[in-house]
Design a protein around this motif. Structure first.
Motif, PDB file in Angstrom:
ATOM      1  N   THR A  48       4.714  -7.149   3.342  1.00  0.00           N
ATOM      2  CA  THR A  48       3.527  -7.348   2.500  1.00  0.00           C
ATOM      3  C   THR A  48       2.337  -7.761   3.359  1.00  0.00           C
ATOM      4  N   LYS A  50       0.455 -10.226   2.744  1.00  0.00           N
ATOM      5  CA  LYS A  50       0.529 -11.687   2.852  1.00  0.00           C
ATOM      6  C   LYS A  50       1.380 -12.080   4.057  1.00  0.00           C
ATOM      7  N   ASN A  81       6.145  -2.557  -3.942  1.00  0.00           N
ATOM      8  CA  ASN A  81       6.898  -3.689  -3.415  1.00  0.00           C
ATOM      9  C   ASN A  81       7.989  -4.003  -4.432  1.00  0.00           C
ATOM     10  N   ASP A  84       8.043  -7.766  -5.605  1.00  0.00           N
ATOM     11  CA  ASP A  84       6.937  -8.336  -6.377  1.00  0.00           C
ATOM     12  C   ASP A  84       5.939  -7.224  -6.689  1.00  0.00           C
ATOM     13  N   ALA A  85       5.917  -6.775  -7.912  1.00  0.00           N
ATOM     14  CA  ALA A  85       5.057  -5.657  -8.312  1.00  0.00           C
ATOM     15  C   ALA A  85       3.576  -5.990  -8.221  1.00  0.00           C
ATOM     16  N   ARG A  86       3.240  -7.290  -8.126  1.00  0.00           N
ATOM     17  CA  ARG A  86       1.822  -7.680  -8.037  1.00  0.00           C
ATOM     18  C   ARG A  86       1.236  -7.410  -6.650  1.00  0.00           C
ATOM     19  N   GLU A  87       2.086  -7.241  -5.673  1.00  0.00           N
ATOM     20  CA  GLU A  87       1.601  -7.038  -4.306  1.00  0.00           C
ATOM     21  C   GLU A  87       2.221  -5.773  -3.728  1.00  0.00           C
ATOM     22  N   SER A  88       1.398  -4.967  -3.062  1.00  0.00           N
ATOM     23  CA  SER A  88       1.922  -3.742  -2.466  1.00  0.00           C
ATOM     24  C   SER A  88       2.586  -4.061  -1.125  1.00  0.00           C
TER      25      SER A  88
END
Length: 140
Positions: A48, A50, A81, A84-88
């Motif tokens: 990610t 992040k 991802n 976590d679908a909120r982050e690619s």
């Protein structure tokens, strides 16, 4: 005048090292920062942004700009991802994968050059000291 100044001496060294690294990665059409980000993605497909920011010690906004630049060059892409679908997640493209051997060879050549220039023991001590100092200063 600046013999004991950490800021001055570290910046002089940083500028010198940056010039060497920029010359080395220039032949691949990449900045050192872009090269290291791509190497990270090649080593851990699906990482990610992040995690990239944490690993490289960069601000998330800087990582976004670097990812955008590498995606524009066709070297990596954003994808789903699973955790976590909120982050690619980031994945190397075929063109990015084609650079892997050259990126690794360039990194190894730079490592050998600096280790030879400074001497193995001094080089290892310097890298260890810099990592420890960064951790100590960041932990203040």
């Amino acid at each position: 005048m600046f013999d004991c100044c950490l800021y001055f001496n570290l910046n002089v060294l940083t500028r010198t090292i940056n010039r060497i690294w920029e010359e080395a990665f220039q032949r691949l059409g990449l900045s050192p920062s872009h090269a290291y980000l791509l190497r990270l993605v090649l080593g851990e497909p699906g990482i990610t942004q992040k995690r990239v920011a944490q690993a490289l010690g960069l601000a998330p906004s800087t990582v976004t700009r670097f990812v955008d630049a590498l995606a524009a060059k066709g070297l990596l892409e954003r994808g789903p991802n699973a955790a976590d679908a909120r982050e690619s997640a980031l994945y190397p493209t075929a063109a990015g994968q084609a650079l892997e051997a050259e990126l690794d060879a360039t990194g190894q050549a730079l490592f050998q050059r600096m280790r030879s220039t400074l001497g193995a023991e001094r080089f290892d001590q310097l890298v260890t000291t810099l990592r420890e100092a960064q951790a100590a200063v960041a932990g203040q």
